[in-house]
Write a protein that holds these residues in place. Structure first.
Motif, mmCIF file in Angstrom:
data_model
loop_
_atom_site.group_PDB
_atom_site.id
_atom_site.type_symbol
_atom_site.label_atom_id
_atom_site.label_comp_id
_atom_site.label_asym_id
_atom_site.label_seq_id
_atom_site.Cartn_x
_atom_site.Cartn_y
_atom_site.Cartn_z
ATOM 1 N N THR A 26 35.349 -55.852 10.323
ATOM 2 C CA THR A 26 36.072 -54.745 9.718
ATOM 3 C C THR A 26 35.069 -53.740 9.179
ATOM 4 O O THR A 26 33.906 -54.067 8.960
ATOM 5 C CB THR A 26 36.994 -55.218 8.580
ATOM 6 O OG1 THR A 26 37.830 -54.129 8.166
ATOM 7 C CG2 THR A 26 36.197 -55.702 7.380
ATOM 8 N N SER A 73 32.397 -53.092 12.551
ATOM 9 C CA SER A 73 33.257 -53.053 13.723
ATOM 10 C C SER A 73 32.947 -51.835 14.578
ATOM 11 O O SER A 73 32.823 -51.917 15.799
ATOM 12 C CB SER A 73 34.725 -53.057 13.287
ATOM 13 O OG SER A 73 35.577 -52.961 14.399
ATOM 14 N N ASN A 121 42.786 -55.299 7.632
ATOM 15 C CA ASN A 121 42.507 -54.697 8.953
ATOM 16 C C ASN A 121 41.321 -55.376 9.650
ATOM 17 O O ASN A 121 40.497 -54.714 10.293
ATOM 18 C CB ASN A 121 42.239 -53.201 8.829
ATOM 19 C CG ASN A 121 43.389 -52.455 8.181
ATOM 20 O OD1 ASN A 121 44.560 -52.792 8.387
ATOM 21 N ND2 ASN A 121 43.069 -51.449 7.389
ATOM 22 N N LYS A 127 39.615 -57.313 12.538
ATOM 23 C CA LYS A 127 39.815 -57.571 13.963
ATOM 24 C C LYS A 127 39.182 -58.921 14.296
ATOM 25 O O LYS A 127 37.968 -59.075 14.242
ATOM 26 C CB LYS A 127 39.181 -56.461 14.799
ATOM 27 C CG LYS A 127 39.825 -55.100 14.606
ATOM 28 C CD LYS A 127 39.155 -54.048 15.462
ATOM 29 C CE LYS A 127 39.800 -52.688 15.272
ATOM 30 N NZ LYS A 127 39.131 -51.645 16.087
ATOM 31 N N GLU A 163 44.736 -58.473 14.803
ATOM 32 C CA GLU A 163 44.436 -57.957 13.463
ATOM 33 C C GLU A 163 44.983 -58.926 12.423
ATOM 34 O O GLU A 163 46.111 -59.406 12.536
ATOM 35 C CB GLU A 163 45.039 -56.573 13.282
ATOM 36 C CG GLU A 163 44.524 -55.844 12.053
ATOM 37 C CD GLU A 163 44.867 -54.367 12.056
ATOM 38 O OE1 GLU A 163 45.754 -53.979 11.265
ATOM 39 O OE2 GLU A 163 44.269 -53.609 12.839
#
Length: 475
Positions: free
Chosen positions: A235, A239, A305, A307, A359
């Protein structure tokens, strides 16, 4: 002659300005490794992070301001310069027996973990106020921490290759995060000898990454088989940074991902939030003996959030590169190196490029630690210190849950505090520390450094630290 007299006059003036300033024990690695400080001896802004009861240790009443304190830590049990120089620096081919001897000394068993990490912290501003029976403080600090854990499997596969059939566990873990701390601390005397303190904090996360892999590599006479499972959580700026790489071709970062990555990692991007707490107490057992105890970095960060990447496959079999002379001549102009690189890239894509992304939210713990310490006044400005610290989890800069012992001393010569000592135990070899500073009544600065003289002396692995406090001012 005039120049010499002028220097003597300036020196004498500084000595007069120094006034009745006592030496100040520098906490060194406590902000990063949660060790190497004395919870009975810290004072001022240090107390907000290390022992809030020590807010009463200023020695004078009134407010004090600290600006721009910088600190850094690097090292761990994986950093073995002695073994690297003995086996790898010469650049010669190692026999399987030599590789085994090196890995036995470096890692031990296949299940043992070795770590390496770094941490950087910047205290942008800290304000404290000390009264007769209570004290308070506020601070803003930015922390960046990352650490790698690995077993001996990867160097075994890389250094021994396919020289002998075997099955090797290849496991590893990596974690990095950056967050801001907004700290409020309060301390109060319960009686003339006993002080307690508390320092809650609000945490704002900027970036987070964590990767974990558990796998087995089977080396046979005809092929190498990699059976693996991993997760990669990303994140924030990390990312965006990784999305700018082409993993299998040229590993080049594109301009969009590279623009302002460092600024984004340290910035207030609100990728996560959390709460933290430090608790502390001090007790004066004798007129010259002060005891201290603290619990630091109790708390959590909740990242949003995130990933999460997981593999689409779980097995990769490699039976060698097939040489197609027609392709080598027509497509690669007889460049054998480019042809083999293309073949390996194609195999890696087929095995590892298929990734599932979802997510999610992730909660991480702060590197909580317990500290017990004592300070004994020998007389004047000279003090002796003893400290025992223990990381309570395997998070952030806590490489291993192994106690660490610090023994040190400090004194003051005029306006120059001098201190030094040793740290042993924990995730590394014996470490020496030392430093000095400058104190002119209300204003001061300080500099401290530490390092392992030998990476296998009373432990395993090197550690290096640096602390620079630019300005602290009293009113």
């Amino acid at each position: 002659m005039v120049r010499i007299l002028r220097r003597i006059g300036i020196f004498a003036l500084l000595v007069l300005l120094a006034g009745p300033v006592r030496a100040q024990y520098t906490r060194l690695s406590a902000w990063a490794a949660q060790t190497g400080f004395n919870p009975a001896a810290v004072s001022g802004a240090d107390a907000l992070f290390l022992n809030p009861a020590a807010l009463m240790n200023a020695g004078v009443t009134g407010p004090r301001l600290r600006l721009m304190e910088l600190g850094g830590l690097a090292g761990g049990s994986l950093v073995r310069f002695d073994l690297y120089n003995r086996y790898l620096a010469a650049g010669r081919h190692l026999t399987p027996d030599e590789v085994d001897r090196m890995l036995d000394a470096w890692f031990g068993s296949a299940d043992a973990w070795r770590t390496a990490g770094e941490a950087v912290e910047v205290t942008l501003l800290a304000l404290t106020h000390t009264g007769w029976w209570s004290a308070w403080g506020v601070a803003w600090r930015v922390r960046q921490q990352q650490r790698l854990w690995m077993n001996r499997g990867l160097p075994d596969v890389l250094l021994k290759g396919a020289e002998e059939p075997r099955t090797v566990p290849v496991n590893g873990e990596f974690q990095a995060m950056t967050y801001h701390e907004l700290v409020v601390g309060y301390a109060r005397k319960l009686n003339p000898d006993l002080i307690v303190g508390v320092a809650p904090r609000l945490l704002l996360g900027s970036h987070y990454v964590r990767g974990r892999m558990h796998s087995m590599v089977t080396v046979g006479t005809a092929e190498v088989v990699h059976r693996y499972a991993y997760t990669l959580d990303l994140t924030g700026a990390t990312s965006e940074l990784l999305e700018g790489f082409d993993l299998f071709d040229n590993r080049r970062m594109n301009e969009e991902a590279g623009d302002g990555i460092a600024r984004q990692m340290a910035g207030l991007r609100r990728q996560g939030w959390g709460l933290g707490l430090s608790l502390g107490a001090q007790y004066r057992l004798l007129p010259g003996l002060l005891l201290g105890a603290s619990l630091t970095d109790l708390g959590f960060l909740r990242w949003k959030n995130v990933k999460r990447h997981t593999p689409g496959d779980s097995v990769f079999a490699f039976a060698g590169v097939q040489l197609d002379m027609d392709r080598l001549r027509t497509e690669f102009d007889n460049d054998l190196g480019a042809y083999i690189e293309h073949q390996l890239d194609s195999l890696a894509r087929a095995a590892y490029e298929d990734v599932r992304v979802q997510e999610t939210g992730v909660t991480t713990m702060l590197p909580a630690a317990l500290h017990l310490g004592a300070t004994y006044w020998l007389g004047g400005t000279t003090r002796l210190h003893a400290t025992l610290s223990l990381g309570l989890n395997r998070t952030g800069t806590n490489g291993a849950r192994v106690p660490q012992l610090v023994l040190g001393a400090e004194t003051r010569w005029s306006f120059l505090p001098l201190f030094g000592g040793v740290l042993t135990g924990g995730d590394g070899a014996l470490m020496l520390y030392g430093g000095t500073g400058l104190q002119l009544r209300a204003w001061g600065l300080r500099l401290a450094a530490a390092g392992s003289p030998r990476s296998h002396l009373m432990g395993s692995g090197s550690r290096f630290m640096l602390l620079l406090s630019l300005t602290h001012v009293g009113f």
